[in-house]
Design an enzyme around this catalytic site. Structure first.
Site, PDB file in Angstrom:
ATOM      1  CE1 TYR A 111      -3.519   2.691   0.331  1.00 23.99           C
ATOM      2  CE2 TYR A 111      -2.271   3.453   2.247  1.00 23.99           C
ATOM      3  CZ  TYR A 111      -3.262   3.651   1.297  1.00 23.99           C
ATOM      4  OH  TYR A 111      -3.987   4.830   1.303  1.00 23.99           O
ATOM      5  CE  LYS A 137      -3.252   5.772  -1.854  1.00 28.10           C
ATOM      6  NZ  LYS A 137      -4.181   6.608  -2.638  1.00 28.10           N
TER       7      LYS A 137
HETATM    8  P1  NDP Z   1     -13.305   4.413   1.043  1.00 34.86           P
HETATM    9  O1  NDP Z   1     -13.090   2.948   1.072  1.00 34.86           O
HETATM   10  O2  NDP Z   1     -14.315   5.002   1.955  1.00 34.86           O
HETATM   11  O3  NDP Z   1     -13.624   4.899  -0.444  1.00 34.86           O
HETATM   12  C1  NDP Z   1     -12.878   4.412  -1.528  1.00 34.86           C
HETATM   13  C2  NDP Z   1     -13.591   4.755  -2.828  1.00 34.86           C
HETATM   14  O4  NDP Z   1     -12.807   4.250  -3.918  1.00 34.86           O
HETATM   15  C3  NDP Z   1     -14.959   4.126  -2.905  1.00 34.86           C
HETATM   16  O5  NDP Z   1     -15.856   5.060  -3.454  1.00 34.86           O
HETATM   17  C4  NDP Z   1     -14.766   2.964  -3.866  1.00 34.86           C
HETATM   18  O6  NDP Z   1     -15.957   2.772  -4.603  1.00 34.86           O
HETATM   19  C5  NDP Z   1     -13.662   3.498  -4.765  1.00 34.86           C
HETATM   20  N1  NDP Z   1     -12.929   2.443  -5.455  1.00 34.86           N
HETATM   21  C6  NDP Z   1     -12.195   1.433  -4.914  1.00 34.86           C
HETATM   22  N2  NDP Z   1     -11.723   0.638  -5.885  1.00 34.86           N
HETATM   23  C7  NDP Z   1     -12.179   1.154  -7.070  1.00 34.86           C
HETATM   24  C8  NDP Z   1     -12.037   0.779  -8.426  1.00 34.86           C
HETATM   25  N3  NDP Z   1     -11.341  -0.310  -8.794  1.00 34.86           N
HETATM   26  N4  NDP Z   1     -12.627   1.538  -9.374  1.00 34.86           N
HETATM   27  C9  NDP Z   1     -13.342   2.628  -9.027  1.00 34.86           C
HETATM   28  N5  NDP Z   1     -13.519   3.037  -7.765  1.00 34.86           N
HETATM   29  C10 NDP Z   1     -12.938   2.301  -6.793  1.00 34.86           C
HETATM   30  O7  NDP Z   1     -11.846   5.038   1.324  1.00 34.86           O
HETATM   31  P2  NDP Z   1     -11.352   6.563   1.407  1.00 34.86           P
HETATM   32  O8  NDP Z   1     -12.414   7.487   1.039  1.00 34.86           O
HETATM   33  O9  NDP Z   1     -10.673   6.706   2.694  1.00 34.86           O
HETATM   34  O10 NDP Z   1     -10.209   6.528   0.281  1.00 34.86           O
HETATM   35  C11 NDP Z   1     -10.186   7.418  -0.819  1.00 34.86           C
HETATM   36  C12 NDP Z   1      -8.737   7.652  -1.216  1.00 34.86           C
HETATM   37  O11 NDP Z   1      -8.060   8.297  -0.155  1.00 34.86           O
HETATM   38  C13 NDP Z   1      -7.947   6.385  -1.516  1.00 34.86           C
HETATM   39  O12 NDP Z   1      -7.112   6.622  -2.618  1.00 34.86           O
HETATM   40  C14 NDP Z   1      -7.117   6.179  -0.253  1.00 34.86           C
HETATM   41  O13 NDP Z   1      -5.934   5.465  -0.501  1.00 34.86           O
HETATM   42  C15 NDP Z   1      -6.840   7.622   0.113  1.00 34.86           C
HETATM   43  N6  NDP Z   1      -6.472   7.835   1.502  1.00 34.86           N
HETATM   44  C16 NDP Z   1      -7.274   7.395   2.534  1.00 34.86           C
HETATM   45  C17 NDP Z   1      -6.890   7.601   3.837  1.00 34.86           C
HETATM   46  C18 NDP Z   1      -7.672   7.071   4.984  1.00 34.86           C
HETATM   47  O14 NDP Z   1      -7.117   6.975   6.112  1.00 34.86           O
HETATM   48  N7  NDP Z   1      -8.947   6.734   4.842  1.00 34.86           N
HETATM   49  C19 NDP Z   1      -5.682   8.356   4.155  1.00 34.86           C
HETATM   50  C20 NDP Z   1      -4.903   8.737   3.013  1.00 34.86           C
HETATM   51  C21 NDP Z   1      -5.314   8.517   1.737  1.00 34.86           C
HETATM   52  P3  NDP Z   1     -16.530   1.374  -5.120  1.00 34.86           P
HETATM   53  O15 NDP Z   1     -16.217   0.348  -4.072  1.00 34.86           O
HETATM   54  O16 NDP Z   1     -17.987   1.653  -5.262  1.00 34.86           O
HETATM   55  O17 NDP Z   1     -15.863   1.150  -6.417  1.00 34.86           O
HETATM   56  C1  8X3 Z   2      -4.147   5.821   4.544  1.00 35.42           C
HETATM   57  C2  8X3 Z   2      -3.451   6.324   5.762  1.00 35.42           C
HETATM   58  O1  8X3 Z   2      -1.725   5.641   7.505  1.00 35.42           O
HETATM   59  O2  8X3 Z   2      -3.719   4.252   7.260  1.00 35.42           O
HETATM   60  O3  8X3 Z   2      -3.440   6.145   3.401  1.00 35.42           O
HETATM   61  O4  8X3 Z   2      -1.987   4.207   5.590  1.00 35.42           O
HETATM   62  S1  8X3 Z   2      -2.689   5.031   6.548  1.00 35.42           S
END
Ligand code: NDP
Ligand code: 8X3
Length: 257
Positions: free
Chosen positions: A157, A161
């Site tokens: 992961y 990133k």
């Molecule tokens: P969620 O799991 O709540 O949302 C993820 C979204 O991505 C969902 O809408 C999902 O929709 C979509 N998704 C996943 N796989 C696919 C795919 N193959 N095609 C299209 N859509 C996809 O997570 P977050 O909102 O937290 O994550 C959003 C972004 O932020 C990610 O890139 C994550 O790595 C990043 N992030 C998150 C952090 C955290 O702590 N939560 C911190 C730092 C970064 P569906 O399943 O309907 O396709």
């Molecule tokens: C998501 C934040 O620290 O859980 O990107 O990997 S962490």
């Protein structure tokens, strides 16, 4: 009068978490939205809600960003009125699993690499030329502090990133002469569906990730994405790194008992 009236924003992964919160925040500012994700029923409910509440236009469709052919087809066949994309939010992404490399699940690795890196590339590949043609646009990528600091069991992961952070820099360089803005958003712990997905629906394990702290919310991140998107046109926010107050780094979190 919203700050983004008549602007068009394309959001990947808009069915939950940060992407969904961005959809609402951008609609509040008057932007028209192109929403995509795999779970169409969630997008439909969100679209109806946003249209009735904010009076903006919403065009939504099912899209798995891992499928390069579908990404190409969907973007190249956008109706004319939706082709002028002002802001792309490359948000779709996920973590799967939490183990050492020697115990890693190869399917999980592929899901992360295919979504977080390749999916982001496919979408950008077909939207960027539309922006370059107009000499205007803004690409906002969801990186992570995991793209700056590796943490134990985060291996693949974190690597995806790190790739997102690098690609944000690369897109910035490659489009410099075309008046394109590029922003990398690098959050720490945000409470969304993220940990439930990572731990395959194990709610207790997912809850433990945020135990004893006040995590960031999708809305907190949407607020920052909106900030980056609403600066004067000569201002480019290159990166925003944001963590909960109780998180100093990827590995140091202060938890109240
Ligand atoms: P969620 O799991 O709540 O949302 C993820 C979204 O991505 C969902 O809408 C999902 O929709 C979509 N998704 C996943 N796989 C696919 C795919 N193959 N095609 C299209 N859509 C996809 O997570 P977050 O909102 O937290 O994550 C959003 C972004 O932020 C990610 O890139 C994550 O790595 C990043 N992030 C998150 C952090 C955290 O702590 N939560 C911190 C730092 C970064 P569906 O399943 O309907 O396709
Ligand atoms: C998501 C934040 O620290 O859980 O990107 O990997 S962490």
């Amino acid at each position: 009068m919203g700050k983004l009236n008549n602007k068009t924003v394309f959001i990947t992964g808009a069915s939950a978490g940060i992407g969904k919160a961005c959809a609402v925040s951008f609609a509040e500012e008057g932007a028209n939205l192109i929403l995509s994700a795999r779970r169409k029923e969630k997008l439909d409910a969100l679209s109806e809600n946003i249209k009735s509440k904010y009076g903006v236009k919403v065009y939504s469709f099912e899209l798995d960003v891992r499928n390069s052919e579908k990404v190409k087809e969907k973007i190249l066949s956008l109706p004319d009125e939706w082709k002028q994309i002002d802001i792309l939010i490359n948000n779709a992404g996920l973590a799967k699993g939490f183990s050492k490399i020697n115990d890693g699940d190869i399917e999980d690795w592929e899901a992360m690499i295919d979504t977080n890196i390749k999916g982001l590339l496919y979408v950008t590949r077909y939207i960027l030329p539309l922006m370059i043609e107009r000499k205007e646009g803004h690409v906002i990528n969801l990186g992570s502090i995991a793209g700056h600091q590796v943490y134990p069991y985060g291996n693949v992961y974190c690597a995806t990133k790190f790739a997102v952070n690098s690609l944000s820099e690369a897109i910035r360089m490659d489009t410099l002469e075309n008046n394109i803005r590029v922003t990398n958003i690098a959050p720490g712990l945000v409470k969304t569906e993220f940990s439930e997905v990572r731990f395959n629906g194990d709610n207790e394990r997912a809850e433990n990730v945020y135990k004893g702290i006040e995590p960031l919310t999708g809305e907190d991140i949407a607020d920052l994405v909106l900030f980056a998107a609403t600066r004067k046109s000569h201002v480019n926010i290159n990166e925003i790194v944001v963590t909960p107050t109780a998180q100093a780094s990827a590995t140091q979190v202060f938890r109240k008992e």
